[in-house]
Scaffold this motif. Structure first.
Motif, PDB file in Angstrom:
ATOM      1  N   VAL A 318       0.835  -1.215  -0.150  1.00 23.44           N
ATOM      2  CA  VAL A 318      -0.029  -0.109  -0.198  1.00 23.44           C
ATOM      3  C   VAL A 318       0.961   1.314  -0.185  1.00 23.44           C
ATOM      4  O   VAL A 318       0.813   2.224  -0.622  1.00 23.44           O
ATOM      5  CB  VAL A 318      -1.013  -0.067   1.253  1.00 23.44           C
ATOM      6  N   ILE A 319       1.857   1.220   0.839  1.00 24.05           N
ATOM      7  CA  ILE A 319       2.749   2.399   0.716  1.00 24.05           C
ATOM      8  C   ILE A 319       3.338   2.481  -0.544  1.00 24.05           C
ATOM      9  O   ILE A 319       3.614   3.811  -1.024  1.00 24.05           O
ATOM     10  CB  ILE A 319       3.903   2.134   1.977  1.00 24.05           C
ATOM     11  N   GLY A 320       3.981   1.463  -0.935  1.00 25.19           N
ATOM     12  CA  GLY A 320       4.430   1.549  -2.591  1.00 25.19           C
ATOM     13  C   GLY A 320       3.463   2.393  -3.539  1.00 25.19           C
ATOM     14  O   GLY A 320       3.893   2.967  -4.433  1.00 25.19           O
ATOM     15  N   ALA A 321       2.350   1.614  -3.160  1.00 21.82           N
ATOM     16  CA  ALA A 321       1.276   1.902  -4.265  1.00 21.82           C
ATOM     17  C   ALA A 321       0.885   3.533  -4.356  1.00 21.82           C
ATOM     18  O   ALA A 321       0.870   4.157  -5.316  1.00 21.82           O
ATOM     19  CB  ALA A 321      -0.070   1.275  -4.253  1.00 21.82           C
ATOM     20  N   ILE A 322       0.819   3.971  -3.008  1.00 19.18           N
ATOM     21  CA  ILE A 322       0.375   5.246  -2.813  1.00 19.18           C
ATOM     22  C   ILE A 322       1.911   6.185  -3.531  1.00 19.18           C
ATOM     23  O   ILE A 322       1.530   7.247  -4.208  1.00 19.18           O
ATOM     24  CB  ILE A 322       0.371   5.680  -1.239  1.00 19.18           C
TER      25      ILE A 322
END
Length: 485
Positions: A318-322
């Motif tokens: 999720v952090i990487g996607a954001i």
């Protein structure tokens, strides 16, 4: 022919089974064999024994022997079948190779590639025995089918078998007469099909009713919305919508037929059509969010999810996607030409990775040192490139020797959280200005879904991966050449 299995019923009095492993799976396999024949000869070898398995061994006669130590090659002597139940791929592979050298048939739990035979789900109703196999594809489905037929088949079926057996033994006629009489007696066991004329009548009635409903609905709408209004509305729909219908159809056809490639196929196709980069990834993730939710929930329901692995992949993914979505929005708007080059290079690399995956052999289980970084990089590149979560994360975990069932289930469920995070960022920044792209992808995918389902499994896994890799590489090269020219 996709399923070449030949089912047989083995007289277990003549066989000696070796079970390597004494954990939960070893317990399950031992119980399965003893349920079919309490006198079956079993030898179990393992450094550790489940407490319930120890209890079974103590209560059994001399037909069940156990040795609490690591597997040795001499354990294969005088054995007819080997069942491998350990969670150590290197041991499983060693036992399989040694067994095959001695012409001994092997079954390995959750590793179809190592199996010479499968243990199906078995229905016992007295002398009636039914075995169900899914060719190693889904033991859970076989289990559900067993539960269903166990419930449907009455316990009184044994009485029918006894009566039929007595009739067959006491019948004085020749073989053909005996067969004809048995067929006549048992014909009521099969439900009679309804006459074809009735089916045709019902189909005709349904067609006429549906046609009238459509006519009635259309006539009612025509009093509110005229044909000219509809024509004008269609003219206002951006032409990109129709392109996205084709892209969604093609991408779903590929993904449904071979099991992966939706994101990268959409991304490369949309780059060729000149769609803005942020709209590419935002549209793909929005359209894919619904399918990943359904897929992930199904895997979780069937117990295919490793919760610890899910937590690591989802959190860092999720952090990487954001961050990936934010980077694409900034670079795509400020440095569009450079972003196209980066994106086409990335999809090209994904294509190469798929080729490597296609020729991947069985790997021994290895420790994953940077699981958080794997989730972060998969999420970042998936949001930035419009796809790649599966090819990056799944292929890495499989290459490290992880169980394919848990890898696919966990990655599928974590993909929902990754696509949701990326979609929120894209919607917050871009709004719904690219609604026609999302709608086109969804409608095109819906149309392609039943066709893709019929194609599923027609291609071998290696051929399927090479097919998708070729498409991605060719599309990426065309985008790159288009930019530099």
């Amino acid at each position: 022919m996709n399923n070449t299995l030949f089912p047989v019923f083995l007289k277990t009095e003549t066989a000696h089974f070796l079970i390597v492993g004494g954990g939960n799976v070893g317990l399950e396999k031992t119980e399965t064999l003893l349920k079919q024949n309490p006198k079956i000869n079993i030898t179990i070898v393992a450094p550790y024994f489940h407490p319930s398995l120890i209890s079974i061994i103590e209560k059994a006669d001399n037909n069940v022997k156990a040795f609490q130590r690591p597997f040795e090659e001499t354990d294969l002597m005088d054995k007819d079948f080997v069942i491998i139940t350990t969670d150590k791929p290197e041991i499983n592979l060693l036992v399989r190779e040694l067994a095959r050298e001695q012409k001994i048939k092997v079954n390995a739990a959750d590793q179809p590639d190592l199996c010479d035979f499968y243990l199906g789900s078995i229905i016992n109703k007295g002398n009636l025995k039914i075995a169900i196999s899914t060719n190693g594809k889904s033991p859970v489905l076989a289990k559900r089918m067993r539960e269903y037929f166990t419930e449907v088949i009455p316990d009184t079926i044994e009485d029918n078998l006894t009566i039929l057996n007595e009739f067959r033994k006491n019948h004085k006629g020749d073989f053909q007469e005996k067969l004809n009489d048995l067929n006549q007696i048992t014909q009521n066991f099969v439900p009679k099909t309804k006459p074809k004329e009735t089916k045709n009548y019902k189909r005709l009635a349904f067609t006429l009713a549906l046609s009238f409903l459509m006519f009635f609905t259309g006539y009612g709408l025509s009093t509110v919305v005229s044909f000219s209004d509809i024509k004008l509305g269609l003219q206002l729909v951006p032409k990109e919508f129709y392109y996205m219908l084709l892209v969604g159809f093609f991408a779903q056809l590929v993904d449904g037929a071979v099991g992966l490639g939706y994101g990268v196929t959409c991304a490369t196709s949309m780059m060729l059509l000149g769609v803005k980069l942020p709209a590419i990834s935002g549209s793909i993730h929005t359209a894919e969010m619904f399918s990943s939710a359904i897929s992930g929930f199904s895997h979780y329901k069937f117990g295919n999810v490793n919760k610890k692995l899910l937590l690591w992949l989802s959190f860092f993914g999720v952090i990487g996607a954001i961050l990936g979505a934010m980077a694409l929005i900034y670079i795509g708007n400020q440095y569009e030409q450079i972003a196209y080059i980066i994106l086409s290079s990335y999809t090209f690399i994904i294509g190469i990775r798929l080729i490597v995956l296609a020729f991947r052999k069985i790997h021994l289980k290895k420790r994953i040192k940077y699981l958080g970084f794997l989730g972060f990089s998969g999420g970042f590149m998936d949001a930035f490139g419009g796809g790649g979560w599966g090819p990056i994360v799944t292929s890495t975990l499989l290459a490290k020797g992880r169980n394919s069932k848990y890898v696919i289930g966990t990655v599928s469920l974590s993909e929902f959280f990754v696509t949701l995070a990326a979609s929120i960022v894209f919607f917050t920044s871009l709004g719904v200005s690219h609604w026609y792209i999302i709608l086109g992808l969804i409608i095109g995918g819906i149309v392609a879904a039943p066709i893709a389902a019929k194609l599923a499994g027609k291609l071998p896994q290696k051929a399927a991966l090479l097919f998708v890799a070729a498409l991605v590489i060719v599309f990426s090269m065309r985008v790159f050449l288009k930019i530099i020219n």
